[in-house]
Scaffold this motif. Structure first.
Motif, PDB file in Angstrom:
ATOM      1  N   PHE A  72       0.816  -1.209   0.000  1.00 40.20           N
ATOM      2  CA  PHE A  72       0.000   0.000   0.000  1.00 40.20           C
ATOM      3  C   PHE A  72       0.857   1.271   0.000  1.00 40.20           C
ATOM      4  N   GLN A  73       0.241   2.349  -0.418  1.00 37.47           N
ATOM      5  CA  GLN A  73       0.896   3.655  -0.390  1.00 37.47           C
ATOM      6  C   GLN A  73       0.154   4.507   0.634  1.00 37.47           C
ATOM      7  N   ILE A  74       0.470   4.285   1.885  1.00 41.66           N
ATOM      8  CA  ILE A  74      -0.259   4.918   2.980  1.00 41.66           C
ATOM      9  C   ILE A  74       0.191   6.366   3.134  1.00 41.66           C
ATOM     10  N   LYS A  75      -0.787   7.273   3.140  1.00 41.96           N
ATOM     11  CA  LYS A  75      -0.511   8.712   3.150  1.00 41.96           C
ATOM     12  C   LYS A  75      -0.569   9.334   4.535  1.00 41.96           C
ATOM     13  N   ALA A  76      -1.192   8.651   5.500  1.00 39.72           N
ATOM     14  CA  ALA A  76      -1.278   9.162   6.866  1.00 39.72           C
ATOM     15  C   ALA A  76      -1.669   8.009   7.782  1.00 39.72           C
ATOM     16  N   CYS A  77      -1.246   8.091   9.045  1.00 39.40           N
ATOM     17  CA  CYS A  77      -1.541   7.011   9.978  1.00 39.40           C
ATOM     18  C   CYS A  77      -1.841   7.565  11.364  1.00 39.40           C
ATOM     19  N   LYS A  78      -2.365   6.702  12.213  1.00 38.81           N
ATOM     20  CA  LYS A  78      -2.675   7.096  13.590  1.00 38.81           C
ATOM     21  C   LYS A  78      -2.464   5.914  14.524  1.00 38.81           C
ATOM     22  N   THR A  79      -2.253   6.215  15.793  1.00 39.09           N
ATOM     23  CA  THR A  79      -2.204   5.176  16.814  1.00 39.09           C
ATOM     24  C   THR A  79      -3.363   5.366  17.779  1.00 39.09           C
ATOM     25  N   GLY A  80      -3.768   4.259  18.400  1.00 41.24           N
ATOM     26  CA  GLY A  80      -4.805   4.296  19.422  1.00 41.24           C
ATOM     27  C   GLY A  80      -4.349   3.505  20.628  1.00 41.24           C
ATOM     28  N   MET A  81      -5.151   2.543  21.068  1.00 40.13           N
ATOM     29  CA  MET A  81      -4.788   1.712  22.209  1.00 40.13           C
ATOM     30  C   MET A  81      -3.532   0.892  21.897  1.00 40.13           C
ATOM     31  N   LEU A  82      -2.499   1.054  22.743  1.00 34.87           N
ATOM     32  CA  LEU A  82      -1.255   0.311  22.541  1.00 34.87           C
ATOM     33  C   LEU A  82      -0.900  -0.579  23.738  1.00 34.87           C
ATOM     34  N   GLY A  83      -1.585  -0.424  24.837  1.00 31.93           N
ATOM     35  CA  GLY A  83      -1.541  -1.394  25.924  1.00 31.93           C
ATOM     36  C   GLY A  83      -0.410  -1.306  26.916  1.00 31.93           C
ATOM     37  N   ASP A  84       0.810  -1.617  26.473  1.00 34.22           N
ATOM     38  CA  ASP A  84       1.939  -1.653  27.396  1.00 34.22           C
ATOM     39  C   ASP A  84       3.205  -1.160  26.707  1.00 34.22           C
ATOM     40  N   LYS A  85       4.274  -1.044  27.488  1.00 36.77           N
ATOM     41  CA  LYS A  85       5.499  -0.415  26.981  1.00 36.77           C
ATOM     42  C   LYS A  85       6.120  -1.208  25.834  1.00 36.77           C
ATOM     43  N   GLU A  86       6.048  -2.555  25.899  1.00 42.20           N
ATOM     44  CA  GLU A  86       6.621  -3.369  24.829  1.00 42.20           C
ATOM     45  C   GLU A  86       5.922  -3.113  23.498  1.00 42.20           C
ATOM     46  N   HIS A  87       4.619  -2.959  23.550  1.00 39.58           N
ATOM     47  CA  HIS A  87       3.864  -2.743  22.316  1.00 39.58           C
ATOM     48  C   HIS A  87       3.989  -1.300  21.823  1.00 39.58           C
ATOM     49  N   VAL A  88       4.102  -0.355  22.744  1.00 42.49           N
ATOM     50  CA  VAL A  88       4.386   1.028  22.341  1.00 42.49           C
ATOM     51  C   VAL A  88       5.711   1.077  21.595  1.00 42.49           C
ATOM     52  N   LEU A  89       6.729   0.422  22.149  1.00 39.65           N
ATOM     53  CA  LEU A  89       8.052   0.410  21.527  1.00 39.65           C
ATOM     54  C   LEU A  89       8.017  -0.292  20.174  1.00 39.65           C
ATOM     55  N   ALA A  90       7.283  -1.388  20.068  1.00 40.15           N
ATOM     56  CA  ALA A  90       7.189  -2.114  18.799  1.00 40.15           C
ATOM     57  C   ALA A  90       6.551  -1.252  17.721  1.00 40.15           C
ATOM     58  N   VAL A  91       5.478  -0.548  18.069  1.00 35.80           N
ATOM     59  CA  VAL A  91       4.816   0.326  17.108  1.00 35.80           C
ATOM     60  C   VAL A  91       5.738   1.460  16.689  1.00 35.80           C
ATOM     61  N   ALA A  92       6.444   2.056  17.660  1.00 34.49           N
ATOM     62  CA  ALA A  92       7.372   3.145  17.351  1.00 34.49           C
ATOM     63  C   ALA A  92       8.487   2.668  16.420  1.00 34.49           C
ATOM     64  N   ASN A  93       9.007   1.478  16.671  1.00 35.31           N
ATOM     65  CA  ASN A  93      10.073   0.937  15.823  1.00 35.31           C
ATOM     66  C   ASN A  93       9.591   0.753  14.382  1.00 35.31           C
ATOM     67  N   ASN A  94       8.367   0.275  14.220  1.00 35.30           N
ATOM     68  CA  ASN A  94       7.819   0.095  12.875  1.00 35.30           C
ATOM     69  C   ASN A  94       7.561   1.427  12.186  1.00 35.30           C
ATOM     70  N   LEU A  95       7.108   2.423  12.939  1.00 38.90           N
ATOM     71  CA  LEU A  95       6.858   3.734  12.352  1.00 38.90           C
ATOM     72  C   LEU A  95       8.162   4.425  11.946  1.00 38.90           C
TER      73      LEU A  95
END
Length: 267
Positions: A72-95
């Motif tokens: 996909f050619q994603i033009k904008a994104c958002k975050t919502g519920m991320l739960g805990d520090k491990e998952h926050v870090l995982a999402v940040a690493n991917n972004l």
């Protein structure tokens, strides 16, 4: 080929359909963009509350992000519920790894029914890892107070809190004033260039506000994907939320959901 505006939400599900990824995708559809999703958590949830939640394995989150980036050619994104520090870090690493366009961070901490959706030790991780990546940060009043560690009451409090969040790395701040008592709901906006503005709408006396924050951030994301400026996206989102609350639908026995197709003629 691949030119239609495409968006992404990285968040948790809501089996009741009113918040989380479900609300995000409904909003994106209503705003005429194509929504995709990375499921970070799954909840057993309805308008009465969250009964159970499950965090997905980190490698599954990584796989979802890689899959979307490959096609996909994603033009904008958002975050919502991320739960805990491990998952926050995982999402940040991917972004950081993939370019999914401007990022709206909705720092979801507590559900309408009171369930904790972000563990205490994850708040610091969100501040250090996600805030510097955020194009727009959209805390509600209670979340903003938690982030800055201060009570927010007066207009100068709003400004000071927004400035503190900018110092934490976020560029543009919207502090949502829905939890503040008054005849109007006023959101405070502070942009990276120093421009400040209040977005105001009449307060509607209703319990049907489940998913308001998710819907607002998803609408902002959709409008950014279509090429609107930050201020234009915020104004459109504020108007959309007002209509979605005002044009109520009767669903569930608790904090009911918004009307995500508000403003559209129904056949």
């Amino acid at each position: 080929m691949n030119s239609f505006p495409q968006t992404l939400t990285l968040a948790g599900t809501d089996s009741g359909g009113g918040a989380g990824i479900m609300a995000d995708l409904k909003t994106m559809e209503a705003r005429h963009v194509f929504g995709t999703a990375v499921v970070v958590a799954v909840t057993a949830q309805n308008t009465l509350g969250v009964q159970k939640s499950l965090m997905l394995p980190i490698d599954m989150i990584n796989a979802q992000c890689a899959s979307l980036a490959a096609d996909f050619q994603i033009k904008a994104c958002k975050t919502g519920m991320l739960g805990d520090k491990e998952h926050v870090l995982a999402v940040a690493n991917n972004l950081r790894q993939y370019d999914f366009g401007p990022l709206t961070v909705d720092p979801v901490m507590v559900a309408k029914g009171g369930a904790i959706l972000l563990e205490e030790d994850a708040i610091k991780t969100m501040i250090t890892e996600l805030f510097p990546l955020a194009t727009i940060l959209t805390p509600n009043l209670l979340e903003a107070e938690k982030i800055v560690g201060q009570t927010i009451d007066t207009p100068s409090d709003f400004k000071r809190a927004a400035q503190m969040m900018q110092q934490m790395g976020a560029k543009n701040i919207v502090i949502k004033g829905g939890h503040k008592v008054g005849e109007k709901v006023q959101d405070y906006v502070l942009l990276a260039n120093g421009h400040e503005q209040w977005l105001s709408a009449p307060r509607i006396d209703t319990k049907r506000t489940h998913g308001t924050g998710d819907t607002l951030s998803a609408c902002i994301t959709a409008e950014l994907a279509k090429g609107h400026s930050i201020i234009q996206a915020l104004q459109i989102a504020k108007n959309y939320i007002s209509q979605a609350i005002a044009q109520t639908i009767q669903v569930g026995h608790g904090h009911g959901p918004l009307n995500h197709w508000a403003g559209q003629e129904l056949s």
